[in-house]
Write an enzyme that holds these catalytic residues in place. Structure first.
Site, PDB file in Angstrom:
ATOM      1  CB  CYS A 152      42.830  25.780  -7.821  1.00  0.00           C
ATOM      2  SG  CYS A 152      43.098  24.180  -9.019  1.00  0.00           S
ATOM      3  CB  CYS A 175      51.643  33.372   2.069  1.00  0.00           C
ATOM      4  SG  CYS A 175      51.479  33.132   3.781  1.00  0.00           S
TER       5      CYS A 175
HETATM    6 FE    FE Z   1      41.596  22.851  -7.662  1.00  0.00          FE
END
Ligand code: FE
Length: 191
Positions: A152, A175
């Site tokens: 992220c 994935c």
């Molecule tokens: Fe995050």
């Protein structure tokens, strides 16, 4: 005398810099947070999955102890320690809901169900993220492999890996670990 003072100061700073680099390279998990840039530009989406714009946000930095205290152990082990959930065991590998997948740590929109496909691997798989700005791809040589880690962009949480055996034309297979994601159903009737 003034010159000596400047030389001494310069050597001291050089020494501190080398020490800092060593710590940065071999640091404990909380050091990973310090590798995030101070700010990143993230793409924002509404509940229909429509891009609403971009926003610059400070990255989310927590110590390892703070992450451990704020996440269930399975989410912590995957997102903060790079663990991988068992195949065919996660919540989303065989889930077909229409909506968005958010980062379980910080809520950043990461994937759209319209880009999800059945890879047969036992992990939720996508041809691409909802926005390239929202994920970070980086080399991962752990366990003697040569993989691309996907994390992220806003909080640095480990999500999974990117492989090149996905469907044409791009052949991308993002994935992911189900436990790193939080699904929210799409709202279709926004006016
Ligand atoms: Fe995050």
């Amino acid at each position: 005398m003034g010159l000596e003072r400047r030389v001494f100061l310069g050597l001291t700073l050089a020494g501190a810099g080398s020490w800092g680099l060593d710590q940065w390279l071999v640091g404990p998990p909380e050091e990973a947070a310090s590798r995030l840039p101070a700010k990143v530009r993230i793409s924002r989406f509404d509940a229909t999955g429509r891009l609403t714009g971009t926003v610059e946000l400070p990255t989310i930095r927590k110590t390892d102890a703070q992450w451990k205290a704020s996440l269930p152990v399975d989410q912590y082990m995957v997102t903060r320690r790079g663990d991988t959930e068992l195949a065919f065991a996660g919540e989303y590998w065989n889930f077909h809901g229409d909506g968005l997948y958010l980062c379980v740590c910080c809520g950043t929109a990461l994937f759209d169900s319209k880009l999800k496909f059945n890879s047969g691997t036992g992990w939720p798989s996508f041809t691409q993220p909802i926005a390239t700005a929202n994920v970070l791809e980086s080399p991962d040589h752990s366990f003697g492999t040569n993989r691309t880690e996907v994390s992220c962009r806003l909080c640095g949480g480990h999500l999974g890996h990117l492989f090149d055996d996905g469907p044409p034309p791009e052949h991308n297979r993002f994935c992911m670990n189900s436990v790193a994601l939080r699904f929210v159903p799409r709202e279709n009737n926004l006016t």
